[in-house]
Design a protein around this motif. Structure first.
Motif, PDB file in Angstrom:
ATOM      1  N   ASP A 176     -13.426  -3.283 -10.582  1.00  0.00           N
ATOM      2  CA  ASP A 176     -12.509  -4.026 -11.466  1.00  0.00           C
ATOM      3  C   ASP A 176     -11.090  -3.831 -10.920  1.00  0.00           C
ATOM      4  OD1 ASP A 176     -11.724  -3.965 -15.051  1.00  0.00           O
ATOM      5  OD2 ASP A 176     -10.974  -5.184 -13.359  1.00  0.00           O
ATOM      6  N   TRP A 177     -10.668  -4.786 -10.088  1.00  0.00           N
ATOM      7  CA  TRP A 177      -9.383  -4.649  -9.372  1.00  0.00           C
ATOM      8  C   TRP A 177      -8.197  -4.787 -10.316  1.00  0.00           C
ATOM      9  CZ3 TRP A 177      -9.533  -2.781  -4.535  1.00  0.00           C
ATOM     10  CH2 TRP A 177     -10.749  -2.888  -3.831  1.00  0.00           C
ATOM     11  N   ARG A 178      -8.488  -5.212 -11.588  1.00  0.00           N
ATOM     12  CA  ARG A 178      -7.384  -5.278 -12.569  1.00  0.00           C
ATOM     13  C   ARG A 178      -6.854  -3.880 -12.845  1.00  0.00           C
ATOM     14  NH1 ARG A 178     -10.534  -8.212 -17.275  1.00  0.00           N
ATOM     15  NH2 ARG A 178     -11.976  -6.577 -16.539  1.00  0.00           N
ATOM     16  N   LYS A 179      -7.709  -2.866 -12.522  1.00  0.00           N
ATOM     17  CA  LYS A 179      -7.319  -1.476 -12.779  1.00  0.00           C
ATOM     18  C   LYS A 179      -6.904  -0.749 -11.500  1.00  0.00           C
ATOM     19  CE  LYS A 179     -10.997  -0.061 -14.968  1.00  0.00           C
ATOM     20  NZ  LYS A 179     -11.866   0.879 -15.701  1.00  0.00           N
ATOM     21  N   VAL A 180      -6.541  -1.522 -10.473  1.00  0.00           N
ATOM     22  CA  VAL A 180      -6.088  -0.913  -9.222  1.00  0.00           C
ATOM     23  C   VAL A 180      -4.739  -1.506  -8.839  1.00  0.00           C
ATOM     24  CG1 VAL A 180      -6.638  -0.471  -6.792  1.00  0.00           C
ATOM     25  CG2 VAL A 180      -8.493  -0.680  -8.473  1.00  0.00           C
ATOM     26  N   ASN A 181      -3.743  -0.640  -8.698  1.00  0.00           N
ATOM     27  CA  ASN A 181      -2.435  -1.070  -8.162  1.00  0.00           C
ATOM     28  C   ASN A 181      -2.368  -0.668  -6.694  1.00  0.00           C
ATOM     29  OD1 ASN A 181      -1.363  -2.108 -10.565  1.00  0.00           O
ATOM     30  ND2 ASN A 181      -0.730  -0.058 -11.256  1.00  0.00           N
ATOM     31  N   ILE A 182      -1.972  -1.606  -5.857  1.00  0.00           N
ATOM     32  CA  ILE A 182      -1.954  -1.332  -4.416  1.00  0.00           C
ATOM     33  C   ILE A 182      -0.528  -1.270  -3.886  1.00  0.00           C
ATOM     34  CG2 ILE A 182      -2.597  -2.248  -2.137  1.00  0.00           C
ATOM     35  CD1 ILE A 182      -5.266  -3.064  -3.334  1.00  0.00           C
ATOM     36  N   TYR A 183      -0.220  -0.149  -3.244  1.00  0.00           N
ATOM     37  CA  TYR A 183       1.075   0.084  -2.593  1.00  0.00           C
ATOM     38  C   TYR A 183       0.793   0.344  -1.111  1.00  0.00           C
ATOM     39  CZ  TYR A 183       2.856   0.959  -7.358  1.00  0.00           C
ATOM     40  OH  TYR A 183       3.216   0.834  -8.691  1.00  0.00           O
ATOM     41  N   TRP A 184       1.893   0.521  -0.352  1.00  0.00           N
ATOM     42  CA  TRP A 184       1.734   0.828   1.077  1.00  0.00           C
ATOM     43  C   TRP A 184       2.342   2.189   1.398  1.00  0.00           C
ATOM     44  CZ3 TRP A 184       0.856  -3.835  -0.742  1.00  0.00           C
ATOM     45  CH2 TRP A 184      -0.165  -4.589  -0.133  1.00  0.00           C
ATOM     46  N   VAL A 185       1.703   2.865   2.345  1.00  0.00           N
ATOM     47  CA  VAL A 185       2.226   4.130   2.885  1.00  0.00           C
ATOM     48  C   VAL A 185       3.425   3.842   3.773  1.00  0.00           C
ATOM     49  CG1 VAL A 185       1.674   5.985   4.538  1.00  0.00           C
ATOM     50  CG2 VAL A 185       0.040   5.358   2.736  1.00  0.00           C
ATOM     51  N   ASP A 186       3.313   2.759   4.529  1.00  0.00           N
ATOM     52  CA  ASP A 186       4.406   2.387   5.432  1.00  0.00           C
ATOM     53  C   ASP A 186       4.302   0.916   5.793  1.00  0.00           C
ATOM     54  OD1 ASP A 186       2.097   2.676   6.970  1.00  0.00           O
ATOM     55  OD2 ASP A 186       3.134   3.539   8.686  1.00  0.00           O
ATOM     56  N   GLU A 187       5.381   0.395   6.365  1.00  0.00           N
ATOM     57  CA  GLU A 187       5.388  -1.010   6.761  1.00  0.00           C
ATOM     58  C   GLU A 187       6.339  -1.184   7.944  1.00  0.00           C
ATOM     59  OE1 GLU A 187       4.137  -3.715   7.611  1.00  0.00           O
ATOM     60  OE2 GLU A 187       3.762  -4.542   5.630  1.00  0.00           O
ATOM     61  N   ARG A 188       5.900  -1.990   8.880  1.00  0.00           N
ATOM     62  CA  ARG A 188       6.788  -2.335   9.991  1.00  0.00           C
ATOM     63  C   ARG A 188       7.845  -3.303   9.469  1.00  0.00           C
ATOM     64  NH1 ARG A 188       1.945  -2.680  13.086  1.00  0.00           N
ATOM     65  NH2 ARG A 188       1.014  -0.611  13.196  1.00  0.00           N
ATOM     66  N   CYS A 189       9.055  -3.211  10.024  1.00  0.00           N
ATOM     67  CA  CYS A 189      10.144  -4.074   9.552  1.00  0.00           C
ATOM     68  C   CYS A 189      10.072  -5.432  10.242  1.00  0.00           C
ATOM     69  CB  CYS A 189      11.486  -3.392   9.755  1.00  0.00           C
ATOM     70  SG  CYS A 189      11.626  -1.937   8.696  1.00  0.00           S
ATOM     71  N   VAL A 190       9.064  -6.191   9.797  1.00  0.00           N
ATOM     72  CA  VAL A 190       8.805  -7.541  10.328  1.00  0.00           C
ATOM     73  C   VAL A 190       8.466  -8.446   9.141  1.00  0.00           C
ATOM     74  CG1 VAL A 190       7.947  -6.711  12.567  1.00  0.00           C
ATOM     75  CG2 VAL A 190       6.342  -7.040  10.659  1.00  0.00           C
ATOM     76  N   HIS A 191       8.431  -9.756   9.418  1.00  0.00           N
ATOM     77  CA  HIS A 191       8.055 -10.710   8.365  1.00  0.00           C
ATOM     78  C   HIS A 191       6.584 -10.494   7.972  1.00  0.00           C
ATOM     79  CE1 HIS A 191       6.859 -14.579   6.594  1.00  0.00           C
ATOM     80  NE2 HIS A 191       8.121 -14.683   6.240  1.00  0.00           N
ATOM     81  N   PRO A 192       6.245 -10.669   6.693  1.00  0.00           N
ATOM     82  CA  PRO A 192       4.862 -10.436   6.252  1.00  0.00           C
ATOM     83  C   PRO A 192       3.844 -11.358   6.901  1.00  0.00           C
ATOM     84  CG  PRO A 192       6.195 -11.384   4.482  1.00  0.00           C
ATOM     85  CD  PRO A 192       7.137 -10.980   5.567  1.00  0.00           C
ATOM     86  N   GLY A 193       4.300 -12.408   7.555  1.00  0.00           N
ATOM     87  CA  GLY A 193       3.364 -13.296   8.271  1.00  0.00           C
ATOM     88  C   GLY A 193       3.152 -12.881   9.720  1.00  0.00           C
ATOM     89  N   ASN A 194       3.885 -11.836  10.136  1.00  0.00           N
ATOM     90  CA  ASN A 194       3.792 -11.339  11.518  1.00  0.00           C
ATOM     91  C   ASN A 194       2.535 -10.497  11.685  1.00  0.00           C
ATOM     92  OD1 ASN A 194       4.205  -9.499  13.780  1.00  0.00           O
ATOM     93  ND2 ASN A 194       6.337 -10.217  13.818  1.00  0.00           N
ATOM     94  N   ASP A 195       1.834 -10.650  12.806  1.00  0.00           N
ATOM     95  CA  ASP A 195       0.591  -9.895  13.025  1.00  0.00           C
ATOM     96  C   ASP A 195       0.831  -8.384  13.034  1.00  0.00           C
ATOM     97  OD1 ASP A 195      -1.065 -12.322  15.202  1.00  0.00           O
ATOM     98  OD2 ASP A 195      -1.113 -12.025  13.013  1.00  0.00           O
ATOM     99  N   GLU A 196       2.069  -7.961  13.232  1.00  0.00           N
ATOM    100  CA  GLU A 196       2.397  -6.533  13.201  1.00  0.00           C
ATOM    101  C   GLU A 196       2.431  -5.986  11.759  1.00  0.00           C
ATOM    102  OE1 GLU A 196       2.292  -4.787  16.427  1.00  0.00           O
ATOM    103  OE2 GLU A 196       4.059  -3.893  15.522  1.00  0.00           O
ATOM    104  N   SER A 197       2.484  -6.890  10.787  1.00  0.00           N
ATOM    105  CA  SER A 197       2.705  -6.474   9.387  1.00  0.00           C
ATOM    106  C   SER A 197       1.475  -5.763   8.806  1.00  0.00           C
ATOM    107  CB  SER A 197       3.021  -7.716   8.543  1.00  0.00           C
ATOM    108  OG  SER A 197       2.835  -7.445   7.163  1.00  0.00           O
ATOM    109  N   ASN A 198       1.686  -4.600   8.222  1.00  0.00           N
ATOM    110  CA  ASN A 198       0.578  -3.897   7.548  1.00  0.00           C
ATOM    111  C   ASN A 198       0.129  -4.662   6.308  1.00  0.00           C
ATOM    112  OD1 ASN A 198       0.483  -1.836   9.428  1.00  0.00           O
ATOM    113  ND2 ASN A 198       1.885  -0.517   8.276  1.00  0.00           N
TER     114      ASN A 198
END
Ligand SMILES: O=C(O)[C@H](O)[C@@H](O)[C@H](O)[C@H](O)COP(=O)(O)O
Length: 237
Positions: free
Chosen positions: A56-78
């Motif tokens: 039940d994904w309604r009960k899961v909040n998803i965050y990130w440990v880290d992210e590359r400083c690129v556009h979210p459409g970039n293949d480098e993006s976590n």
């Protein structure tokens, strides 16, 4: 600390998925932070395709440990990797996804995310407490986006800081050591022979292990688990 060795990457994906499902099947909402890189791809695919409908994904909040400083459409993006291999395949409310905005000014985003974690998560001694943090291990012993060359970031007072990849110089936003070690559960997902030496040094406290950020992951919880495939575990006796 517990080490769970699976024969193949697929077996590791199944072992992690079973662990993840059992962890988020609680009555309350689970706050989870994922790492990026390549290792999670096949694991996220397995989780989505084999357990996606059972959670039940309604009960899961998803965050990130880290992210590359690129556009979210970039293949480098976590974020893009996580979306391609997991988020786009599961029924999770958009409001449950808390993307690190790699396209924004790194220092500004590190501050914003630090404040977001302080606001959204339960606090343990003033530090945001995740229910689960999923980490990877770099060939150089880094984890999150804290590299051996910038160990001072591990001990930063902030919840999030700006790091740099030591070779490419790419800026990254990353959570810090205190947030990682405050989590209720922390798992490493490590596959492949290239990681075997660091896995041995870190888990057996050998060689220059103290120089590796991943060696400083030491949460006060029984749910601190290294999920390894046999290749990554090949130097463990
Ligand atoms: O942004 C990232 O790249 C990750 O968060 C990083 O910490 C990753 O987990 C390790 O570098 C391992 O990466 P691989 O899984 O690609 O080996």
């Amino acid at each position: 600390m517990e080490i769970r060795i699976s024969k193949t990457k697929e077996d590791l994906a199944e072992a992690f998925s079973i662990f993840f499902k059992s962890l988020v099947e609680s009555d309350k909402t689970s706050n989870v932070a994922f790492s990026g890189g390549n290792s999670p791809r096949a694991i996220f695919d397995f989780l989505a395709e084999n357990f996606g409908d059972e959670i039940d994904w309604r009960k899961v909040n998803i965050y990130w440990v880290d992210e590359r400083c690129v556009h979210p459409g970039n293949d480098e993006s976590n974020y893009k990797m996580t979306n391609d291999h997991l988020l786009s395949k599961i029924d999770i409310p958009k409001d449950n996804i808390f993307r690190m905005k790699g396209e924004d000014k790194p220092e500004k985003e590190a501050k914003r995310y630090s404040e977001l974690l302080a606001k959204n998560l339960p606090q343990e001694n003033g530090t945001p407490e995740f229910d689960l943090i999923v980490l990877g291990l770099g060939d150089d012993g880094h984890t999150a986006s804290i590299f051996p060359e910038s160990m001072e970031l591990w001990n930063a007072e902030e919840n999030c800081v700006v790091g740099n990849h030591p070779v490419s110089g790419q800026k990254r936003v990353t959570i810090t050591g205190k947030v990682i070690n405050a989590a209720q559960a922390v798992v490493f997902l490590v596959t492949g022979e290239s990681k075997a030496e660091k896995v041995r040094e870190i888990t057996r406290h050998q060689g220059n292990y103290k120089d590796y950020p991943a060696s400083h992951v030491n949460p006060d919880t029984p749910d601190f688990i290294w999920f390894l495939d046999e290749a990554a575990a090949s130097e463990l006796d």
